[in-house]
Design an enzyme around this catalytic site. Sequence first.
Site, PDB file in Angstrom:
ATOM      1  N   ASP A 203       0.865  -1.178   0.000  1.00 14.14           N
ATOM      2  CA  ASP A 203       0.000   0.000   0.000  1.00 14.14           C
ATOM      3  C   ASP A 203       0.905   1.232   0.000  1.00 14.14           C
ATOM      4  OD1 ASP A 203      -1.580   2.146   0.594  1.00 14.14           O
ATOM      5  OD2 ASP A 203      -2.625   1.219   2.278  1.00 14.14           O
ATOM      6  N   GLN A 206       0.706   6.400   1.104  1.00 12.81           N
ATOM      7  CA  GLN A 206       1.472   7.460   1.778  1.00 12.81           C
ATOM      8  C   GLN A 206       2.901   7.558   1.259  1.00 12.81           C
ATOM      9  OE1 GLN A 206       0.261   9.734   3.758  1.00 12.81           O
ATOM     10  NE2 GLN A 206      -1.755   8.840   4.103  1.00 12.81           N
ATOM     11  N   LYS A 229      -3.038  12.202  -3.201  1.00 14.40           N
ATOM     12  CA  LYS A 229      -2.042  12.335  -2.135  1.00 14.40           C
ATOM     13  C   LYS A 229      -0.675  12.697  -2.700  1.00 14.40           C
ATOM     14  CE  LYS A 229      -4.304   9.008   0.900  1.00 14.40           C
ATOM     15  NZ  LYS A 229      -4.946   9.775   1.967  1.00 14.40           N
ATOM     16  N   CYS A 369      -8.832   6.249   9.848  1.00 17.12           N
ATOM     17  CA  CYS A 369      -9.157   5.000   9.134  1.00 17.12           C
ATOM     18  C   CYS A 369      -8.212   3.872   9.553  1.00 17.12           C
ATOM     19  CB  CYS A 369      -9.125   5.174   7.618  1.00 17.12           C
ATOM     20  SG  CYS A 369     -10.354   6.312   7.026  1.00 17.12           S
TER      21      CYS A 369
HETATM   22  N1  PMP Z   1      -3.908   3.443   2.565  1.00 15.52           N
HETATM   23  C1  PMP Z   1      -3.320   4.403   3.273  1.00 15.52           C
HETATM   24  C2  PMP Z   1      -2.039   4.094   4.000  1.00 15.52           C
HETATM   25  C3  PMP Z   1      -3.861   5.686   3.306  1.00 15.52           C
HETATM   26  O1  PMP Z   1      -3.270   6.641   4.021  1.00 15.52           O
HETATM   27  C4  PMP Z   1      -5.061   5.945   2.594  1.00 15.52           C
HETATM   28  C5  PMP Z   1      -5.699   7.329   2.635  1.00 15.52           C
HETATM   29  N2  PMP Z   1      -5.778   7.892   3.896  1.00 15.52           N
HETATM   30  C6  PMP Z   1      -5.635   4.908   1.861  1.00 15.52           C
HETATM   31  C7  PMP Z   1      -5.032   3.683   1.868  1.00 15.52           C
HETATM   32  C8  PMP Z   1      -6.887   5.121   1.078  1.00 15.52           C
HETATM   33  O2  PMP Z   1      -6.694   6.053   0.054  1.00 15.52           O
HETATM   34  P1  PMP Z   1      -7.926   6.659  -0.747  1.00 15.52           P
HETATM   35  O3  PMP Z   1      -8.845   7.244   0.284  1.00 15.52           O
HETATM   36  O4  PMP Z   1      -7.318   7.686  -1.629  1.00 15.52           O
HETATM   37  O5  PMP Z   1      -8.569   5.540  -1.474  1.00 15.52           O
END
Ligand code: PMP
Length: 418
Positions: A203, A206, A229, A369
């Site tokens: 993932d 970040q 991001k 989240c």
């Molecule tokens: N994984 C990580 C580590 C994140 O920080 C985020 C966004 N906060 C996501 C996944 C999800 O990204 P998105 O909301 O752009 O789908």
Amino acid sequence: MKNKNSDLFFKNIRKDFPILDQKINGHQLIYSDNGATTQKPIKVIDSICDFYKNDNSNVHRGIHTLSERATDMYENVRIKVANFINSNKEEIVFTYGTTSSFNILAKGIEDQISEGDEIVLSQMEHHANIVCWQELAKKRGAILKFIPINKDFRLDLKEAEKIITQKTKIVAISHISNVLGTITPAKKICSIAHKYGAYFVLDCAQSIVHMKVDVKEIDCDFIAFSSHKMFGPTGVGVLYGKSNLLEKLKPSIFGGDMIYEVSFTCSTYNKSPYKFEAGTPNIEGVIGFGAAIDYLNEIGMDNIELREKELCEYFLGKVSEVKDLKIYGPNSCNDRSCIFSFNIDGIHSHDMSTLLDMKGIAIRGGHHCAMPLHTLLELPSTSRISLCFYNTFEEIDKIVLALKNAKKDYEKGEFLLK
Ligand code: PMP
């Protein structure tokens, strides 16, 4: 300006971001919520306007000049993304963001997972890299396991070696934790996963904006990230997968553009990556995403890394002067990024966000989240400051001053005035 790693260069770069030049609650805005989303440089904003003014058309379907031009522009961004992560263009699937990439992956891989198979995540994952695997595990009778974090907020590699076994089919971890800021040892964990023939999924939501991500160097099987991001527009993201693995993945969204042939009774599908891109995509978003990648390349990821390391060290040094403040994350800038989650005794993170907002400082409060991680740390929530290259040392001084005064302001009830 030639010297792209000087403080002056990065101060000047702020002019590229019109939104930063404004007052919030009577104070100059200090935007330190970059982990949630980054601001957009004028080149990205202009690229979207220019597309609508000059080139707007649907992609992959028209034979007319505008459609061909829009298709070329759209496909050219696929090449830019591929170069950015050192992959091939056929390995880049445009999605709507990291979350949508994970959903496409987890759905597409479903029939390769059987009862009793294990999927290994870590304790520091974002919900985007948890919930889709829980759904898959429920459906196929698979088991989820979690690599623990140690007391320094790093992944426990010894435990990873024990948890990843012959039963493991997928190892999916974040490259940088969106809460702890920890940079995980992706290459090492990837090699453990591959030793047992498991897929390694990273993932990069970040990490992609803070460090050079090279999929070949790490040997990732799949990675996911979002344009918003990394200074691009919202609603666009990427699922990278090795060509042979994307071919094995089943599409889960059906309709136009993802097909090869359709009859009244059945259909055959287009090749990757197109079989995952049904319907009209977010064309202007992809164009803006391309401009964001150009922008990052112009500055240079090496220069960004250097700059952010300086900001990280400066922040950690300064913030240590704040009484009763605890940071949840590694205390060395060698394996952490500029994402700092913290609490000050006695102040809820939502109140902290409001207190700082009154001084023009944008931060995030909540569970970010990552509820399982907060539960593990026995924290209802944390406040999070997330910096990027356009933040300055002077801004850090102002943030730290606001944190030093937070208790006094809180006790005065200042946040209630809002
Ligand atoms: N994984 C990580 C580590 C994140 O920080 C985020 C966004 N906060 C996501 C996944 C999800 O990204 P998105 O909301 O752009 O789908």
